[in-house]
Write a protein that holds these residues in place. Structure first.
Motif, PDB file in Angstrom:
ATOM      1  N   GLN A 263     -50.681  -8.168  75.410  1.00 42.46           N
ATOM      2  CA  GLN A 263     -49.308  -8.896  74.634  1.00 42.46           C
ATOM      3  C   GLN A 263     -49.299 -10.897  74.409  1.00 42.46           C
ATOM      4  O   GLN A 263     -49.080 -10.930  73.463  1.00 42.46           O
ATOM      5  N   PHE A 264     -50.354 -11.468  75.259  1.00 40.50           N
ATOM      6  CA  PHE A 264     -50.221 -12.314  75.028  1.00 40.50           C
ATOM      7  C   PHE A 264     -50.779 -13.375  74.062  1.00 40.50           C
ATOM      8  O   PHE A 264     -50.485 -13.831  73.269  1.00 40.50           O
ATOM      9  N   SER A 265     -51.916 -12.329  73.524  1.00 40.45           N
ATOM     10  CA  SER A 265     -53.063 -12.828  72.708  1.00 40.45           C
ATOM     11  C   SER A 265     -52.248 -12.577  70.947  1.00 40.45           C
ATOM     12  O   SER A 265     -52.401 -12.456  69.711  1.00 40.45           O
ATOM     13  N   GLN A 266     -51.389 -11.236  70.913  1.00 45.25           N
ATOM     14  CA  GLN A 266     -50.742 -11.515  69.671  1.00 45.25           C
ATOM     15  C   GLN A 266     -49.859 -12.663  69.303  1.00 45.25           C
ATOM     16  O   GLN A 266     -50.542 -13.097  68.049  1.00 45.25           O
ATOM     17  N   LEU A 267     -49.538 -13.728  70.227  1.00 49.04           N
ATOM     18  CA  LEU A 267     -48.965 -15.431  69.916  1.00 49.04           C
ATOM     19  C   LEU A 267     -49.569 -15.697  68.282  1.00 49.04           C
ATOM     20  O   LEU A 267     -49.134 -15.903  67.869  1.00 49.04           O
ATOM     21  N   PRO A 268     -50.495 -16.396  68.642  1.00 46.94           N
ATOM     22  CA  PRO A 268     -51.662 -16.816  67.562  1.00 46.94           C
ATOM     23  C   PRO A 268     -51.140 -16.241  66.066  1.00 46.94           C
ATOM     24  O   PRO A 268     -51.341 -16.892  65.408  1.00 46.94           O
ATOM     25  N   MET A 269     -51.543 -15.394  66.534  1.00 52.30           N
ATOM     26  CA  MET A 269     -51.473 -15.075  64.837  1.00 52.30           C
ATOM     27  C   MET A 269     -49.684 -14.264  64.497  1.00 52.30           C
ATOM     28  O   MET A 269     -49.889 -14.674  63.602  1.00 52.30           O
ATOM     29  N   THR A 270     -49.035 -13.688  65.551  1.00 52.21           N
ATOM     30  CA  THR A 270     -47.904 -14.260  64.625  1.00 52.21           C
ATOM     31  C   THR A 270     -46.956 -15.665  64.480  1.00 52.21           C
ATOM     32  O   THR A 270     -46.386 -15.478  63.687  1.00 52.21           O
ATOM     33  N   PHE A 271     -47.955 -16.499  64.549  1.00 46.98           N
ATOM     34  CA  PHE A 271     -47.829 -18.401  64.243  1.00 46.98           C
ATOM     35  C   PHE A 271     -48.477 -18.211  63.084  1.00 46.98           C
ATOM     36  O   PHE A 271     -47.981 -18.404  61.812  1.00 46.98           O
ATOM     37  N   LEU A 272     -50.292 -17.784  62.666  1.00 48.00           N
ATOM     38  CA  LEU A 272     -50.659 -18.221  61.990  1.00 48.00           C
ATOM     39  C   LEU A 272     -50.728 -17.542  60.924  1.00 48.00           C
ATOM     40  O   LEU A 272     -50.179 -17.681  59.272  1.00 48.00           O
ATOM     41  N   ILE A 273     -50.541 -16.278  60.803  1.00 44.89           N
ATOM     42  CA  ILE A 273     -50.638 -15.248  59.929  1.00 44.89           C
ATOM     43  C   ILE A 273     -48.671 -15.389  58.623  1.00 44.89           C
ATOM     44  O   ILE A 273     -49.435 -15.287  57.429  1.00 44.89           O
ATOM     45  N   PRO A 274     -48.362 -15.265  59.243  1.00 41.96           N
ATOM     46  CA  PRO A 274     -47.247 -15.771  58.068  1.00 41.96           C
ATOM     47  C   PRO A 274     -47.512 -17.244  57.519  1.00 41.96           C
ATOM     48  O   PRO A 274     -47.050 -17.312  56.103  1.00 41.96           O
ATOM     49  N   SER A 323     -50.941  -7.886  61.997  1.00 40.68           N
ATOM     50  CA  SER A 323     -50.103  -6.891  61.587  1.00 40.68           C
ATOM     51  C   SER A 323     -49.073  -6.868  61.075  1.00 40.68           C
ATOM     52  O   SER A 323     -48.440  -6.614  60.234  1.00 40.68           O
ATOM     53  N   PHE A 324     -48.688  -7.235  63.413  1.00 36.47           N
ATOM     54  CA  PHE A 324     -46.676  -7.080  62.743  1.00 36.47           C
ATOM     55  C   PHE A 324     -46.633  -8.757  61.473  1.00 36.47           C
ATOM     56  O   PHE A 324     -45.619  -8.277  61.643  1.00 36.47           O
ATOM     57  N   GLY A 325     -47.073  -9.876  62.060  1.00 32.65           N
ATOM     58  CA  GLY A 325     -46.451 -10.715  61.180  1.00 32.65           C
ATOM     59  C   GLY A 325     -46.740 -10.563  60.012  1.00 32.65           C
ATOM     60  O   GLY A 325     -46.098 -11.084  58.715  1.00 32.65           O
ATOM     61  N   LEU A 326     -47.730  -9.838  58.994  1.00 39.21           N
ATOM     62  CA  LEU A 326     -48.006  -9.567  57.679  1.00 39.21           C
ATOM     63  C   LEU A 326     -47.007  -8.699  56.940  1.00 39.21           C
ATOM     64  O   LEU A 326     -46.182  -9.156  56.101  1.00 39.21           O
ATOM     65  N   ALA A 327     -46.390  -7.619  58.063  1.00 41.19           N
ATOM     66  CA  ALA A 327     -44.912  -6.465  58.051  1.00 41.19           C
ATOM     67  C   ALA A 327     -44.156  -7.406  57.573  1.00 41.19           C
ATOM     68  O   ALA A 327     -43.386  -7.294  57.069  1.00 41.19           O
ATOM     69  N   MET A 328     -43.684  -8.543  58.481  1.00 44.37           N
ATOM     70  CA  MET A 328     -42.784  -9.176  58.494  1.00 44.37           C
ATOM     71  C   MET A 328     -42.424 -10.200  57.435  1.00 44.37           C
ATOM     72  O   MET A 328     -41.682  -9.980  56.529  1.00 44.37           O
ATOM     73  N   MET A 329     -44.063 -10.898  56.367  1.00 43.64           N
ATOM     74  CA  MET A 329     -43.782 -11.133  55.639  1.00 43.64           C
ATOM     75  C   MET A 329     -43.426 -10.377  54.128  1.00 43.64           C
ATOM     76  O   MET A 329     -43.562 -10.787  53.279  1.00 43.64           O
TER      77      MET A 329
END
Length: 404
Positions: A263-274, A323-329
């Motif tokens: 769960q916590f490993s998701q956080l860096p990517m949810t910020f950087l990817i968008p 994948s979540f960050g990109l899907a939202m973008m």
């Protein structure tokens, strides 16, 4: 086009008082979109014991919000068009507050009713916040989407972590679920000034009306599949990864910690990817990256290489966040205006979450049918392949609708 986009993204955002209030409002609304849901799973045993409900009904509690997302999401853009994004989101927060309150009354009927209201309210936030960001911050979509997704995921992780300790106190499971009303009330208070800042959408969006329904455009379906399949992976791993790790020899406590690491490993990517996605016209390189993370992570799990379980969890967390960050973008990047983004978001999340709701049930069915985790894990392999293909198609530089 890429150079023009880069120029636009590099323009400085004017951080005046109204901007700060709006961003704070987005942060607090985003923080309410997952915490009322992730707080349920860790304390489901308390709820079952107190209300004397079956495992089937207990599982249905976690499925209700996903069904609400699927049913309600298409209506959110239409109501926003009539009443405005600001007022519609405020009403959604009021409904969320009522749902959290009702759910905590300690009765099976109220538990189901409150959960339904929570699902309805969150559906509006899921759909409208990405479109609102495109409307209010057209030159900083990546940055604001990063802030939005990080706020959502941080609150989700915190809620999952603190609900069990709270339920073990005198507050009980009702207090553990009801305490999130504080966050929703703060969101309402912070959002109230936006009713005075309403933008006349149609004045800036003369071409907002679509020539045909958004679902009739082929790219909509690729984006919908990308949204749905990444959600299916998330909700299926949330439901089954701890149990599977226990079958590989871990204690329940160790398996729980491994899931928390993911769960916590998701956080860096949810910020950087968008941010990265917003700075480039084509995002296919990002799809290759998260696809590789998924493949390596699931391969390690499927091969029972338990000595490196932490690595597999980190890779799956990074892949899930990306994948979540990109899907939202995609909702912003592949739409021409805010209302088109809302229509795309509503359609993709409606069908996507319906697909996601089937994931945990289908995984469990396959496991029970063959009495094998390996057989069930075939679902992950198929889903990852489908996600990579649909995300690759969605990542190409183009809009859903043709130029008029």
């Amino acid at each position: 086009m890429a150079s023009q986009q880069s120029t636009r993204e590099n323009k400085k955002l004017s951080w005046n008082r109204n901007t700060w209030i709006l961003v704070l409002g987005i942060i607090f609304i985003a923080a309410t979109l997952r915490s009322p849901l992730t707080s349920v799973g860790p304390i489901i045993s308390y709820i079952k014991e107190d209300l004397d409900i079956s495992n089937v009904l207990a599982g249905f509690i976690t499925t209700i919000p996903l069904l609400a997302f699927a049913i309600v999401s298409p209506f959110a853009p239409k109501l926003a068009r009539i009443f405005g994004f600001e007022k519609t989101l405020l009403v959604a927060m009021v409904i969320l507050t009522a749902g959290i309150s009702i759910r905590s009354l300690g009765n099976t009927f109220f538990l189901l009713l409150g959960t339904t209201l929570i699902g309805i309210a969150i559906a509006f936030g899921n759909v409208l916040l990405p479109a609102l960001i495109k409307l209010k911050f057209p030159l900083q979509v990546g940055l604001l989407t990063s802030i939005f997704t990080v706020a959502m995921n941080v609150s989700a992780s915190v809620a999952a972590g603190v609900s069990y300790p709270i339920a073990g106190t005198s507050f009980g499971w009702k207090g553990a679920l009801g305490c999130w009303i504080i966050l929703s009330i703060i969101a309402i208070i912070v959002w109230l000034p936006q009713l005075r800042q309403k933008v006349a959408i149609q004045e800036n969006q003369n071409d907002a009306k679509l020539s045909k329904p958004i679902w009739k455009y082929p790219l909509t379906w690729a984006i919908t599949l990308a949204m749905g399949l990444q959600s299916l992976i998330f909700y299926t791993t949330a439901a089954w990864i701890p149990a599977m790790l226990e079958s590989q020899g871990m204690s329940a406590n160790q398996a729980g910690w491994m899931f928390s690491i993911m769960q916590f490993s998701q956080l860096p990517m949810t910020f950087l990817i968008p941010i990265l996605a917003g700075r480039r016209s084509d995002q296919r390189s990002l799809v290759v990256m998260f696809g590789a993370f998924y493949v390596v992570g699931f391969t390690g799990i499927l091969m029972n290489w338990t000595s490196l379980t932490m690595l597999w969890m980190i890779l799956l967390g990074l892949a899930g966040g990306a994948s979540f960050g990109l899907a939202m973008m995609y909702f912003s990047l592949r739409s021409r205006n805010a209302l088109e983004a809302a229509e795309l978001s509503g359609t993709a999340q409606s069908i996507g979450y319906l697909l996601a709701a089937a994931g945990p049930v289908l995984y469990g069915y396959i496991h029970d049918l063959w009495d094998s985790w390996h057989a069930a894990n075939i679902l992950y392999a198929i889903t990852v392949v489908g996600l990579i293909i649909s995300a690759w198609i969605s990542a190409k530089d183009r809009f859903v609708t043709p130029e008029k």
